[in-house]
Design an enzyme around this catalytic site. Structure first.
Site, PDB file in Angstrom:
ATOM      1  N   LYS A 173       0.887  -1.177   0.000  1.00  0.00           N
ATOM      2  CA  LYS A 173       0.000   0.000   0.000  1.00  0.00           C
ATOM      3  C   LYS A 173       0.920   1.221   0.000  1.00  0.00           C
ATOM      4  CE  LYS A 173      -1.669   3.034   2.027  1.00  0.00           C
ATOM      5  NZ  LYS A 173      -1.373   4.444   1.650  1.00  0.00           N
ATOM      6  N   SER A 226       5.545   8.282   9.399  1.00  0.00           N
ATOM      7  CA  SER A 226       5.765   9.184  10.535  1.00  0.00           C
ATOM      8  C   SER A 226       5.611   8.423  11.855  1.00  0.00           C
ATOM      9  CB  SER A 226       4.756  10.327  10.466  1.00  0.00           C
ATOM     10  OG  SER A 226       3.452   9.792  10.441  1.00  0.00           O
ATOM     11  N   CYS A 281      13.948  10.883   5.635  1.00  0.00           N
ATOM     12  CA  CYS A 281      14.027  10.518   7.057  1.00  0.00           C
ATOM     13  C   CYS A 281      15.471  10.559   7.538  1.00  0.00           C
ATOM     14  CB  CYS A 281      13.447   9.136   7.279  1.00  0.00           C
ATOM     15  SG  CYS A 281      14.422   7.888   6.487  1.00  0.00           S
ATOM     16  N   GLU A 382       9.583  16.992  14.196  1.00  0.00           N
ATOM     17  CA  GLU A 382      10.130  16.707  12.871  1.00  0.00           C
ATOM     18  C   GLU A 382       9.424  17.638  11.882  1.00  0.00           C
ATOM     19  OE1 GLU A 382       8.946  13.047  10.865  1.00  0.00           O
ATOM     20  OE2 GLU A 382      10.943  12.845  10.018  1.00  0.00           O
TER      21      GLU A 382
HETATM   22  P1  NAD Z   1       2.696   9.115   6.958  1.00  0.00           P
HETATM   23  O1  NAD Z   1       2.903   8.487   8.282  1.00  0.00           O
HETATM   24  O2  NAD Z   1       1.735  10.237   6.859  1.00  0.00           O
HETATM   25  O3  NAD Z   1       2.179   8.021   5.892  1.00  0.00           O
HETATM   26  C1  NAD Z   1       2.859   6.800   5.720  1.00  0.00           C
HETATM   27  C2  NAD Z   1       1.855   5.749   5.236  1.00  0.00           C
HETATM   28  O4  NAD Z   1       0.858   5.562   6.231  1.00  0.00           O
HETATM   29  C3  NAD Z   1       1.124   6.152   3.964  1.00  0.00           C
HETATM   30  O5  NAD Z   1       0.997   5.011   3.151  1.00  0.00           O
HETATM   31  C4  NAD Z   1      -0.218   6.641   4.446  1.00  0.00           C
HETATM   32  O6  NAD Z   1      -1.274   6.405   3.540  1.00  0.00           O
HETATM   33  C5  NAD Z   1      -0.441   5.845   5.713  1.00  0.00           C
HETATM   34  N1  NAD Z   1      -1.164   6.594   6.751  1.00  0.00           N
HETATM   35  C6  NAD Z   1      -1.169   7.946   6.947  1.00  0.00           C
HETATM   36  N2  NAD Z   1      -1.906   8.258   8.030  1.00  0.00           N
HETATM   37  C7  NAD Z   1      -2.372   7.101   8.532  1.00  0.00           C
HETATM   38  C8  NAD Z   1      -3.181   6.770   9.655  1.00  0.00           C
HETATM   39  N3  NAD Z   1      -3.672   7.711  10.467  1.00  0.00           N
HETATM   40  N4  NAD Z   1      -3.459   5.468   9.888  1.00  0.00           N
HETATM   41  C9  NAD Z   1      -2.967   4.499   9.081  1.00  0.00           C
HETATM   42  N5  NAD Z   1      -2.178   4.760   8.004  1.00  0.00           N
HETATM   43  C10 NAD Z   1      -1.896   6.035   7.724  1.00  0.00           C
HETATM   44  O7  NAD Z   1       4.134   9.522   6.415  1.00  0.00           O
HETATM   45  P2  NAD Z   1       4.476  10.359   5.113  1.00  0.00           P
HETATM   46  O8  NAD Z   1       4.104  11.782   5.353  1.00  0.00           O
HETATM   47  O9  NAD Z   1       3.996   9.681   3.913  1.00  0.00           O
HETATM   48  O10 NAD Z   1       6.074  10.225   5.103  1.00  0.00           O
HETATM   49  C11 NAD Z   1       6.920  11.048   5.837  1.00  0.00           C
HETATM   50  C12 NAD Z   1       7.263  10.436   7.168  1.00  0.00           C
HETATM   51  O11 NAD Z   1       7.863   9.158   6.982  1.00  0.00           O
HETATM   52  C13 NAD Z   1       8.310  11.251   7.924  1.00  0.00           C
HETATM   53  O12 NAD Z   1       7.948  11.260   9.282  1.00  0.00           O
HETATM   54  C14 NAD Z   1       9.605  10.484   7.718  1.00  0.00           C
HETATM   55  O13 NAD Z   1      10.590  10.681   8.701  1.00  0.00           O
HETATM   56  C15 NAD Z   1       9.091   9.088   7.718  1.00  0.00           C
HETATM   57  N6  NAD Z   1      10.028   8.188   7.058  1.00  0.00           N
HETATM   58  C16 NAD Z   1      10.754   7.356   7.837  1.00  0.00           C
HETATM   59  C17 NAD Z   1      11.687   6.517   7.268  1.00  0.00           C
HETATM   60  C18 NAD Z   1      12.495   5.590   8.104  1.00  0.00           C
HETATM   61  O14 NAD Z   1      13.118   4.721   7.535  1.00  0.00           O
HETATM   62  N7  NAD Z   1      12.507   5.716   9.410  1.00  0.00           N
HETATM   63  C19 NAD Z   1      11.869   6.511   5.875  1.00  0.00           C
HETATM   64  C20 NAD Z   1      11.092   7.366   5.102  1.00  0.00           C
HETATM   65  C21 NAD Z   1      10.168   8.209   5.712  1.00  0.00           C
END
Ligand code: NAD
Length: 503
Positions: A173, A226, A281, A382
């Site tokens: 997904k 996140s 990230c 962040e």
């Molecule tokens: P996000 O958490 O908003 O979304 C990530 C995924 O979760 C998406 O597929 C989204 O559809 C889904 N999602 C969003 N809200 C949700 C909810 N309430 N319940 C269930 N699923 C949900 O993250 P983003 O904005 O797409 O990406 C940026 C974030 O990802 C930053 O915080 C970054 O640091 C983190 N990140 C971490 C790493 C790592 O390896 N630690 C790598 C890349 C990105």
């Protein structure tokens, strides 16, 4: 308008479009596509397809699985430019950066090509007279992968190639903000001979994630995103009895000691702070200037930033592209006001940076906040944009304490010429990935990627050896072959030597 749907059972799946999302070109601000969110029955169709493919795939010869990975690797190389173009068109990052993310994902595919070696078990003979023990690792079943917007091709590639090579089937997904690259990867994987149902892609938002987390036929979940969502995914999937790894957000510190080459450190801070508009990230978001080197470092950063070309990702001259959406840009910009009201100084205001692109794009130039300290929201949160904070401390001890007090623990870097200081930093710093004169220490694929504290929920990192352990479960087999069986019953707990029967 182009409609983005799903990939189920080895083919495109039309989708009923009860709910949809908007996909933008961040460089123009225009909506370019519509993504269809999967209904519950479509998620079920994807999971059913994966579950049906599992019994056959898990017993497919390792050499055949490896061959499929080799072919997938070739197709990724052949179509690298197209994947990168899809990433740029929906995420906004510059083409060179988009190519680099595909290349880093490709590394994991190359690692997965070695699956015949990676799944070797152990064998010990004579643990007791005539008794041998061996261990083996077996796939889990259907694995779900949920990925963030910021690496639309690399993060899916961190997950599904290794999961599949280990014998699992997969439902991915991707982020609803930039889903096209993931769908294209699934098409290429099918073209590489990965059978129908082994890799499926369903598009959608949180609602689709909830269906996956509760689905009884899903054995494990890999999540990257996140921290708040990572924690929720970890807790919910675990409550449903699944194995989970959930990688979260970050606040990566780059410590600069006074003996460092300031030119090199400034270049590294600019590259790691503003590359991909800070939407990584592993972006450096805090520069820790030790022992009075702050002014010199800021001068050097300012000089480099003044020459930095911010423009459309498709233009080869651009060094930094726009932010992913208008909402995200507004959130990032709000931190400039928050920082200044908290007492930080705006040393570089990215709102004034020249932009060589459509004014309706989601632009923000590089921003530098000076005199930042813990307790300010710009330090604690962040921000995930091109906003770099400078914290000034007197000693390496203080720098290490600062990092230890931060809730995240993804990456941390030090710039110095002092081997002793670097060694101490490596040993004591609270982070899962450490760079020594390397500002973005993303491990190569034969190591594993993961952070500490609020940057990871779960105990196994992604890809590398941890990836193999996450996508398989162990079995230890104790065996004795003795002819003929003489019925030596003993109720004693098995120890080194079996009790000898009294004849
Ligand atoms: P996000 O958490 O908003 O979304 C990530 C995924 O979760 C998406 O597929 C989204 O559809 C889904 N999602 C969003 N809200 C949700 C909810 N309430 N319940 C269930 N699923 C949900 O993250 P983003 O904005 O797409 O990406 C940026 C974030 O990802 C930053 O915080 C970054 O640091 C983190 N990140 C971490 C790493 C790592 O390896 N630690 C790598 C890349 C990105």
């Amino acid at each position: 308008m182009k409609r983005i749907t799903h990939w189920i059972d080895g083919r495109p799946w039309a989708g009923v479009a009860e709910r949809t999302g908007k996909v933008f070109d961040p460089a123009t601000g225009a909506q370019t596509k519509e993504v269809v969110f999967a209904t519950e029955s479509e998620v079920n169709a994807a999971v059913t397809s994966a579950a049906s493919a599992f019994p056959r795939w898990k017993t497919t010869a390792l050499s055949k699985r490896a061959s499929a990975m080799f072919r997938f690797r070739e197709l990724l190389i052949e179509h690298l430019e197209e994947i990168a173009a899809l990433v740029t068109s929906e995420h906004g990052k510059v083409k060179a950066d988009a190519r680099a993310e595909v290349e880093r994902g490709l590394e994991v595919v190359e690692f997965a090509c070695g699956i015949t070696q990676l799944l070797k078990g152990e064998f010990t003979e004579h643990v007791s007279s005539g008794v041998n023990v061996h261990s083996l690792r077996q796939p889990l079943g259907v694995v779900a992968g949920i990925t963030p917007f910021n690496f639309p091709s690399m993060v899916p590639l961190w997950m599904f190639p290794l999961a599949i090579a280990c014998g699992n089937t997969f439902v991915l997904k991707p982020s609803e903000k930039d889903p096209s690259a993931a769908l294209y990867l699934a098409e290429l994987a099918t073209g590489a001979g990965i059978p129908s149902g082994v890799l499926n892609v369903v598009n959608g938002d949180a609602q689709v994630v909830e269906t996956l987390l509760a689905h009884p036929a899903i054995a494990a979940v890999s999540f990257v995103g996140s921290t708040s969502v990572a924690r929720h995914v970890y807790e919910t999937a675990a409550c449903h009895g699944k194995r989970v790894q959930a990688l979260g957000g970050a606040k990566n510190h780059m410590v600069v000691l006074p003996d460092a080459d300031m030119g090199e450190a400034a270049e590294a801070a600019v590259s790691a702070g503003f590359g991909s508009a800070g939407e990584r990230c592993m972006a450096v978001s805090v520069v820790v200037a030790v022992g009075g080197c702050g002014d010199l470092l800021i001068d050097r950063i300012r000089e480099r930033v003044s020459r930095l070309v911010v423009g459309p990702g498709m233009a080869e001259a651009s060094e930094m592209g726009p932010l992913v959406t208008a909402e995200h840009r507004a959130r990032v910009v709000s931190y400039l006001e928050i920082g200044s009201s908290e007492g930080a100084k705006i040393a570089i205001d990215g709102r004034d940076h020249p932009i060589s692109g459509d004014p309706s794009g989601f632009w923000l130039g590089p921003c530098l906040l000076d005199d930042v300290s813990p307790g300010m929201r710009v330090y604690d949160d962040e921000i995930f944009g091109p906003v770099l904070s400078v914290v000034r401390v007197d000693t390496l001890d203080e720098a290490l304490e600062l990092i230890a007090g931060n809730r995240y623990g993804n990456g941390a870097a030090i710039f110095t010429r002092d081997g002793g200081a670097a060694q101490r930093f490596e040993t004591e710093v609270k982070a899962g990935m450490v760079g020594i004169n390397v500002s973005i220490p993303v491990p190569v694929a034969n190591y594993s990627f993961g952070g500490w504290d609020s940057s990871l929920f779960g105990d196994l990192y992604v890809y590398g050896g941890d990836g193999v352990r996450f996508y398989t479960r162990g079995k230890a087999v104790t065996s004795r072959w003795r002819e003929p069986y003489r019925g030596n019953l003993s109720l004693t707990f098995p120890s080194g030597e079996p009790t000898q029967p009294v004849v």
